[in-house]
Structure formats: C-alpha cells, structure tokens
Design a protein around this motif. Structure first.
Motif, PDB file in Angstrom:
ATOM      1  N   ASP A 159     -46.617   8.959 -40.432  1.00  0.00           N
ATOM      2  CA  ASP A 159     -46.321   7.614 -39.917  1.00  0.00           C
ATOM      3  C   ASP A 159     -45.357   6.862 -40.839  1.00  0.00           C
ATOM      4  O   ASP A 159     -45.325   7.099 -42.046  1.00  0.00           O
ATOM      5  N   GLY A 160     -44.593   5.956 -40.248  1.00  0.00           N
ATOM      6  CA  GLY A 160     -43.744   5.066 -41.037  1.00  0.00           C
ATOM      7  C   GLY A 160     -42.242   5.297 -40.897  1.00  0.00           C
ATOM      8  O   GLY A 160     -41.453   4.648 -41.594  1.00  0.00           O
TER       9      GLY A 160
ATOM     10  N   ARG B 184     -40.379   1.957 -39.794  1.00  0.00           N
ATOM     11  CA  ARG B 184     -40.262   0.971 -40.875  1.00  0.00           C
ATOM     12  C   ARG B 184     -39.286   1.437 -41.948  1.00  0.00           C
ATOM     13  O   ARG B 184     -38.564   0.645 -42.541  1.00  0.00           O
TER      14      ARG B 184
ATOM     15  N   ARG C 159     -43.445   3.543 -25.971  1.00  0.00           N
ATOM     16  CA  ARG C 159     -42.262   3.038 -26.687  1.00  0.00           C
ATOM     17  C   ARG C 159     -41.067   2.965 -25.736  1.00  0.00           C
ATOM     18  O   ARG C 159     -41.161   3.407 -24.599  1.00  0.00           O
TER      19      ARG C 159
HETATM   20 MG    MG Z   1     -46.282   4.164 -36.599  1.00  0.00          MG
END
Ligand code: MG
Ligand code: IPE
Ligand code: IPE
Length: 246
Positions: free
Chosen positions: A24-25, A28, A75
């Motif tokens: 995850d990430g 960002r 999404r």
């Molecule tokens: Mg995520």
C-alpha cells in the motif's frame, strides 16, 4: 565483541515460511512527488522483483502479494485501466525472469471480471512456472477475502447438493479446501506498508493466527533491507495459538 565473533546463542526459532504483503501507499508516494497515481503504481511494481529474490536467503518459501482488491474497482476508470495495463505489461516482462529465478507463480482472486488478455497471461505464467520449485509467489488480483469465502461456500454447497459432501462432515478443515489458497500454507506474517493498520479484506480466513507488521514506509520505498529486518523481527515473537507457554 573484541574478537569480532558473535557469542550470542544461536536462534533456533524458524523464520516465517509464508509472508503476505499488502503493498500500500503507491498513490501517496506519487502525490508527494506531484505525479499521477499511476506513476506510483509503476514504481511499486518495480519493487516486487527485489523482494521476491530476497526470499530464498531468508527462508521464505511462500510470498503472497496483494495487487488489486475486489474494492479497487471503485477507483476512477483511468486508474483501474492503468492498473490492468500495468499488470499485463508486468507479467509479460517478468515471465521469463520468474522461470530463471525458479519462482512458481500463482494467482488468487476472481478472474471472471478480468479481461481475456490478462487472464490468458495469468494462465500462461502459471503453466510456464509450474515446474519451478523455488519461491512460491502468489499474486492476489481482484481478490477479496469475503468474495473468496463466498465463492468457496457456493462450491461447497454445490457439492452438498450433489451428494458429494455430507453436511455432518463439514468442519474447519473443509472450507479451506475450497479457497483460492487451497494449496498454500496459512501466512505466518502479514506486512502492510503505508501506515494503515487494517487488513482491507486480505486473506481473512487464512490470517486467523498470522503475526502482523504495519510499517509507515510507502510501498515504492520498501527495500529488501526493510524486508529482512521484518523477517528477523518475526523470530523474536512468541506465537501461542491460544495456549499458555510453560
Ligand atoms: Mg491504499
Ligand atoms: C496500493 O497503493 C496499490 C493498490 C491498491 C492497487 P494505493 O493505490 O492504495 O496507494 P495509496 O494508499 O492511495 O497511497
Ligand atoms: C489494499 O489497499 C489493497 C491493495 C494493496 C491491493 P487499499 O488502498 O485498496 O485499501 P484501503 O482502501 O486503504 O483500505
């Protein structure tokens, strides 16, 4: 130690045999660089090879990575299409690399909703690596733990209805045989990057007794050094499985 030798008693606790990672990430990471989310997904995909190739030396026999969840369809169309494109390109690019590194690849998740081209690349990769006996890499695509349990239950119910399975014989060993992960051991360690402390529908049944590591690093910054540190840290955990240690 003055002579440079390590006099600590050898640790005999085995490392995790099966590690699962919620990668995850990516979004960002890209955002922090003023770039579109897909830039982060591409950077994230490039991290995978290093982690897969670190497994043999760490004694990790099974590595399962969460690439796309049943909820990720929520999404934007641009992001979803970009991810599907990335999966196709990634598999094409890495297929021979997997064989070269003796990596056996499997996919879990519901393939029905994936496009035909991606599905055939997945089938091809599984067939091409089926003789490989090194690391077992499982990639979760359109995977959701609840969806998996629901699909498993449906097939179990079909077997009962057809008289192939007796309701009274159903116990906690039965359902796992119907799960996508039926040939895999349960994960010993689940790692999630990016600082979120939740499991987001990943390996719900299988992780009942897994150890968890939630780390702040964003997935595109995850390195084999960080991975190694987490694997070593696992060795100092006491897994009790409900029992009391003497
Ligand atoms: Mg995520
Ligand atoms: C994980 O990164 C990859 C997928 C879910 C496909 P994210 O895309 O969730 O990145 P963040 O969490 O938004 O930073
Ligand atoms: C989980 O990450 C799914 C993957 C890593 C593929 P998400 O980013 O989709 O999870 P939430 O939405 O933060 O729970």
């Amino acid at each position: 130690m003055p002579d440079g030798s390590d006099k600590r008693p050898p640790t005999t606790r085995p490392g995790p045999r099966h590690v699962a990672i919620i990668m995850d990430g990516n979004g960002r990471w890209a955002q922090a660089r003023g770039r579109p989310r897909l830039f982060g997904h591409h950077a994230g995909a490039r991290r995978v090879r290093e982690i897969v190739t670190a497994c043999p030396d760490l004694g990790v026999e099974y590595l399962t990575i969460f690439a796309f969840s049943t909820e990720n369809w929520r999404r934007t169309q641009t992001e979803v299409a970009g991810l599907m494109n990335l999966f196709r390109r990634y598999i094409l690019k890495e297929m021979q690399e997997f064989v070269k590194n003796d990596v056996r690849v499997r996919f879990i998740g519901d393939r029905v909703r994936l496009d035909a081209k991606l599905r055939s690349l997945m089938d091809e990769t599984e067939a091409l690596t089926s003789h490989c006996s090194g690391t077992n890499l499982t990639v979760a695509v359109n995977y959701g733990g609840r969806d998996e349990v629901a699909r498993a239950t449906k097939r179990l119910a079909e077997d009962v209805a057809a008289g192939r399975l007796m309701p009274e014989s159903v116990d906690e060993e039965t359902l796992p045989r119907y799960l996508d992960t039926c040939v895999l051991p349960d994960p010993d360690l689940v790692i999630r990057t990016s600082g979120e402390a939740r499991i987001s529908n990943f390996l719900l049944w299988q992780s009942a007794y897994a150890e968890y590591e939630f780390i702040d690093t964003l997935w595109p910054d995850f390195t084999s050094e960080i991975f190694t540190g987490l694997i070593r840290g696992y060795g100092s955990r006491e897994r009790r499985f409900g029992a009391v240690t003497a």
